[in-house]
Design an enzyme around this catalytic site. Structure first.
Site, PDB file in Angstrom:
ATOM      1  N   ASP A   1       0.330   4.928  -0.849  1.00  0.00           N
ATOM      2  CA  ASP A   1       0.599   4.237  -2.103  1.00  0.00           C
ATOM      3  C   ASP A   1       1.761   4.903  -2.839  1.00  0.00           C
ATOM      4  O   ASP A   1       1.829   6.141  -2.921  1.00  0.00           O
ATOM      5  CB  ASP A   1      -0.677   4.304  -2.969  1.00  0.00           C
TER       6      ASP A   1
ATOM      7  N   GLU B   1       4.520   2.844   1.216  1.00  0.00           N
ATOM      8  CA  GLU B   1       4.912   1.822   0.244  1.00  0.00           C
ATOM      9  C   GLU B   1       6.134   2.372  -0.504  1.00  0.00           C
ATOM     10  O   GLU B   1       6.020   2.962  -1.566  1.00  0.00           O
ATOM     11  CB  GLU B   1       3.768   1.534  -0.741  1.00  0.00           C
TER      12      GLU B   1
END
Ligand code: NOJ
Length: 515
Positions: free
Chosen positions: A201, A257
């Site tokens: 993330d 990401e």
């Protein structure tokens, strides 16, 4: 032989909205397990599970209170182990989310750090005095990605803490040695349990400029803040993570990401010493336009040593809606998907896209995303792409839940239920199944990674990869092209090859096997 992840079809499971096994209205790990046959039937190689860790759920799990335990809402570690075992037994790999940039305010480190200004744990987060008389102004001018400022003042000594996202998600200070050490433990915990990889993330953040200086004049958007994104220190960190992951057998992988729009910057994260892959978000930004689509495909292939293709995820409006909505949006979405599936690299699918779901218009009073709340309703937030999956058109809760779903279904949900689409040869679901099966057959013939672009006109994107030719026609009318080969897939009726001419209907893609 290529490693599995280089050419994988990875399916994102947004766990909250996939399948609920216990009637509380929220999807869970046993729910995912019960629906594995859908994923086997679809033909995906791997699933990526969004965070299921202990969390107050202020950002629906991206606010982690304990990285190595399962939130009771989603099950427990035994449920995770059951899911992992069944997925592996079904030939499906499992990637889990790791959330290293921030924790939850309920994480024990932060609870102590906030409550006790003298605690040594305070340095693991970013606490600072405010500016102005009494320190009532935040330490700098940074704003949160979710709206509002990036600082909250709740400490008993009046200090502020940094949060690039919601105030419930305090940023960790990655310059503190305890932070990387703890995250290595977290990686090992899940690798030891048998996961096949990690989705990282906000992989392009983590390290902030320690001087915390103001955003330069003229930089207005939080996503352009040079002090918090894409700093070189993070690349060195991933070299350490790579050593951890490579220490395990079985081709484990990491996909970052890296939410940057400069593909050359994204490319720096991906190598055989850093991350295995990074999401290529440029694809999500491309409009329905042959030139724009060709450009993102070309740049992805040129710059990423392991390309990825992403049309939708749980953070952006669904692509059917972006491409015009309704049957037209579905038709275009399928056509672009078929182009991407023909390319070297991994394609990441988002749950519900195989049903052709549109972005749902969630009534205002039911919206839950912190973006909606923090922007005071200025931005709609991401709830519209997170509504539950409709499994059975006639069942209560559409087979998603026996209770009240945490978000309402989209308006088109019942008509697009899995059980209806399964019986309909012309459904989006069956089109995805056919494409994935044909793709797998093509890959078994080792088409290689070399791609040649075919010059077929302004409104057409044509690529040749070994014996596979894929042609996307974005025009409003069919095109006839001088190409020979066997038609092996088409996303719309009316496609055909005859006498060295292929017909590609409007807004569709065909695949040919040549040679
Ligand atoms: C990216 C995740 O995909 C998103 O859902 C989340 O809100 C932010 N990172 C913060 O963790």
């Amino acid at each position: 032989m290529q490693t599995w992840w280089r050419d994988a079809v990875v399916y994102e499971v947004y766990v909250r909205s996939f399948a609920d096994s216990d009637g509380d209205g929220v999807g869970d790990l046993d729910g995912v397990r019960a629906r594995l046959p859908h994923l086997v039937d679809l033909g995906v190689d791997a699933i990526w599970l969004t965070p299921f860790y202990r969390s107050p759920m202020a950002d629906h799990g991206y606010d982690v209170a304990d990285h190595t335990d399962v939130d009771p809402l989603f099950g427990d570690l035994a449920a995770f182990d059951r899911l992992l075992a069944d997925a592996h037994a079904s030939g499906i790999r499992v990637i889990v989310d790791v959330v290293p940039n921030h924790t939850s305010v309920a994480h024990p480190w932060f609870v102590e750090a906030l409550g006790d200004p003298a605690s040594p744990l305070r340095d693991r987060f970013v606490f600072r005095d405010g500016q102005g008389p009494g320190g009532t102004e935040p330490p700098n001018n940074w704003s949160s990605v979710f709206g509002g400022r990036a600082w909250t003042r709740e400490s008993p000594d009046g200090q502020w803490y940094l949060h690039l996202f919601d105030s419930s998600q305090p940023d960790l200070d990655w310059h503190h040695p305890a932070v990387p050490e703890e995250m290595h433990r977290v990686l090992r915990f899940w690798l030891d349990r048998g996961v096949d990889g990690f989705r990282i993330d906000v992989a392009h953040s983590l390290f902030k400029n320690p001087d915390l200086s103001d955003i330069p004049a003229g930089t207005t958007n939080s996503i352009d803040n040079p002090h918090v994104w894409d700093r070189d220190e993070v690349l060195a960190l991933y070299e350490q993570w790579r050593e951890v992951v490579d220490g395990y057998d079985g081709d484990r992988m990491m996909v970052g990401e890296v939410f940057l729009f400069d593909i050359e910057r994204v490319a720096r994260y991906v190598s055989d010493r850093r991350l295995h892959q990074a999401f290529n978000f440029l694809v999500m930004l491309a409009p329905w336009d042959a030139g724009a689509l060709r450009e993102v495909v070309e740049s992805g292939l040129k710059h990423l040593v392991a390309p990825t293709w992403v049309l939708s995820n749980h953070d952006l409006p669904r692509h059917v809606t972006r491409f015009g909505g309704g049957d037209l949006g579905r038709r275009r979405g399928l056509a672009v998907t078929a182009l991407l599936l023909a390319l070297p690299g991994s394609t990441y699918l988002y749950q519900g896209e195989e049903l052709g779901l549109e972005e749902a218009d969630v009534p205002k009073h039911l919206r839950q995303d912190p973006i909606w709340v923090r922007t005071g309703g200025t931005l709609p937030g991401r709830d519209g792409c997170r509504t539950p999956i409709p499994w059975q058109a006639e069942a209560p809760g559409l087979g998603f839940t026996s209770g009240e779903p945490w978000l309402p279904f989209g308006a088109d949900a019942a008509d697009r239920a899995v059980d209806l689409q399964r019986q309909d040869p012309a459904s989006v679901l069956n089109a995805y199944r056919r494409l994935l099966a044909t793709r797998a057959a093509v890959l078994r013939e080792n088409p290689g990674d070399d791609v040649t672009f075919l010059e077929l006109g302004d409104q057409v994107v044509g690529v040749q990869r070994g014996p596979l030719v894929a042609v996307l026609n974005t025009a409003d009318a069919a095109v006839e092209l001088a190409l020979a080969g066997e038609l092996i897939a088409a996303t719309a009726d009316g496609a055909g090859v005859s006498g060295g001419v292929v017909t590609v209907p409007e807004a569709s893609t065909v695949w040919l096997r040549t040679g």
